[in-house]
Write an enzyme that holds these catalytic residues in place. Structure first.
Site, PDB file in Angstrom:
ATOM      1  N   PRO A  87      14.570  11.858   5.062  1.00  0.00           N
ATOM      2  CA  PRO A  87      14.566  12.790   6.190  1.00  0.00           C
ATOM      3  C   PRO A  87      13.233  12.787   6.943  1.00  0.00           C
ATOM      4  CG  PRO A  87      14.805  13.965   4.092  1.00  0.00           C
ATOM      5  CD  PRO A  87      14.816  12.508   3.783  1.00  0.00           C
ATOM      6  N   GLU A 114      13.011  14.609  -5.528  1.00  0.00           N
ATOM      7  CA  GLU A 114      12.201  15.188  -4.451  1.00  0.00           C
ATOM      8  C   GLU A 114      11.523  14.131  -3.595  1.00  0.00           C
ATOM      9  OE1 GLU A 114      12.356  18.441  -3.567  1.00  0.00           O
ATOM     10  OE2 GLU A 114      13.914  18.283  -5.089  1.00  0.00           O
ATOM     11  N   ARG A 152      28.930  -3.298  12.264  1.00  0.00           N
ATOM     12  CA  ARG A 152      29.962  -3.409  13.297  1.00  0.00           C
ATOM     13  C   ARG A 152      29.434  -4.034  14.585  1.00  0.00           C
ATOM     14  NH1 ARG A 152      30.027   0.423  16.986  1.00  0.00           N
ATOM     15  NH2 ARG A 152      32.258   0.579  17.321  1.00  0.00           N
ATOM     16  N   ASP A 167      32.064   1.760  23.302  1.00  0.00           N
ATOM     17  CA  ASP A 167      31.903   3.009  22.555  1.00  0.00           C
ATOM     18  C   ASP A 167      30.936   3.962  23.203  1.00  0.00           C
ATOM     19  OD1 ASP A 167      33.358   2.169  20.459  1.00  0.00           O
ATOM     20  OD2 ASP A 167      31.625   1.327  19.433  1.00  0.00           O
TER      21      ASP A 167
HETATM   22  N1  ADE Z   1      17.829  11.401   2.359  1.00  0.00           N
HETATM   23  C1  ADE Z   1      18.118  12.720   2.317  1.00  0.00           C
HETATM   24  N2  ADE Z   1      18.388  13.209   3.536  1.00  0.00           N
HETATM   25  C2  ADE Z   1      18.281  12.161   4.405  1.00  0.00           C
HETATM   26  C3  ADE Z   1      18.440  12.014   5.802  1.00  0.00           C
HETATM   27  N3  ADE Z   1      18.748  13.054   6.583  1.00  0.00           N
HETATM   28  N4  ADE Z   1      18.246  10.803   6.338  1.00  0.00           N
HETATM   29  C4  ADE Z   1      17.898   9.749   5.551  1.00  0.00           C
HETATM   30  N5  ADE Z   1      17.728   9.822   4.241  1.00  0.00           N
HETATM   31  C5  ADE Z   1      17.912  11.010   3.650  1.00  0.00           C
END
Ligand code: ADE
Length: 250
Positions: A87, A114, A152, A167
């Protein structure tokens, strides 16, 4: 294109064994290999995580099994990008998918707990990618999203060369127009007349207008970068934005 995935949950990637990706794998158009990180662990119990230095909640993936797994599947010098799904990464979008689809290969590391010891990221990872501003339990689903989206775009994966171009988010940066199939009348809801008359110039014009409208209502932010003519921009300015099927919910 070869895609190497490193994960402690290889069984999750069975999801890539169906539909279009399964066909692409069978035909050899894409070669997806999933490697379990755990057997690379040199610890007695094949551990892949440990407590974080400095304290705090949760566990951190240890560098040794990951480093050995990466060295095994993509030894240096490696052609193609090494990606870590997190994230904290760069937000994924269609332009990134296009770029990655031209790589000779990809190695994708899926994190868990974590996080992953920073040193392994520093040594091996070229690109950290997030699939959105939300937190999942691991990088496996994000990796599958990335693989599906990149695969794809490779020639021969989709049946028709044109379908990827048309698309949403491709081609002109607008969202896709609505589609209809048989029956012409579904419980009193009729297919727009223009689609039934065989006049392709009119159909193209209607679809273009619908693309502009749906983008204006749902994702006005996309209009700025989209390929739109000056008369189309003027036409858009005349349209009033109104809530429709919850499309403009904030
Ligand atoms: N691992 C946990 N959440 C994630 C996300 N939003 N994007 C990429 N990897 C992740």
């Amino acid at each position: 294109m070869r895609i190497e995935v490193l994960t402690i949950f290889p069984e999750m990637f069975e999801a890539l064994d169906s539909s279009i990706l399964a066909r692409a794998r069978e035909s050899g158009t894409i070669d997806i290999r999933v490697t379990d990180i755990r057997p690379f662990s040199k610890s007695k119990h094949k551990n892949t995580d440990d407590y974080p230095f400095g304290g705090g909640a949760g566990m951190v993936m240890t560098p040794q099994p990951i480093a050995d797994a990466i060295e095994y599947v993509s030894p240096i010098p490696y052609l193609g990008k090494r990606i870590f799904m997190t994230p904290r990464g760069k937000p994924f979008n269609q332009a990134m998918a296009e770029e990655l689809s031209h790589e000779p290969g990809l190695t994708i590391l899926c994190g868990h707990y974590e996080g992953v010891d920073e040193r392994v990221i520093e040594r091996y990872i070229d690109l950290e990618i997030s699939i959105g501003d939300y937190v999942l339990t691991g990088g496996e689903l994000p990796a599958m999203v990335l693989i599906d989206c990149v695969a794809r775009l490779r020639e021969g994966v989709l049946g028709s060369e044109r379908s990827a171009d048309e698309d949403s988010f491709s081609f002109d940066g607008l969202l896709e127009y609505p589609q209809f199939t048989r029956p012409r009348d579904f419980e009193g809801m009729k297919v727009p007349e223009v689609l039934l008359n065989g006049n392709h110039a009119q159909i193209d014009a209607w679809r273009r207008e619908q693309s502009l409208l749906v983008t204006l209502r749902r994702r006005p932010d996309l209009l700025e970068k989209a390929s739109i003519t000056d008369p189309e921009r003027a036409w858009i300015r005349q349209q009033s934005v109104y809530p429709d099927h919850g499309e403009s919910q904030q």
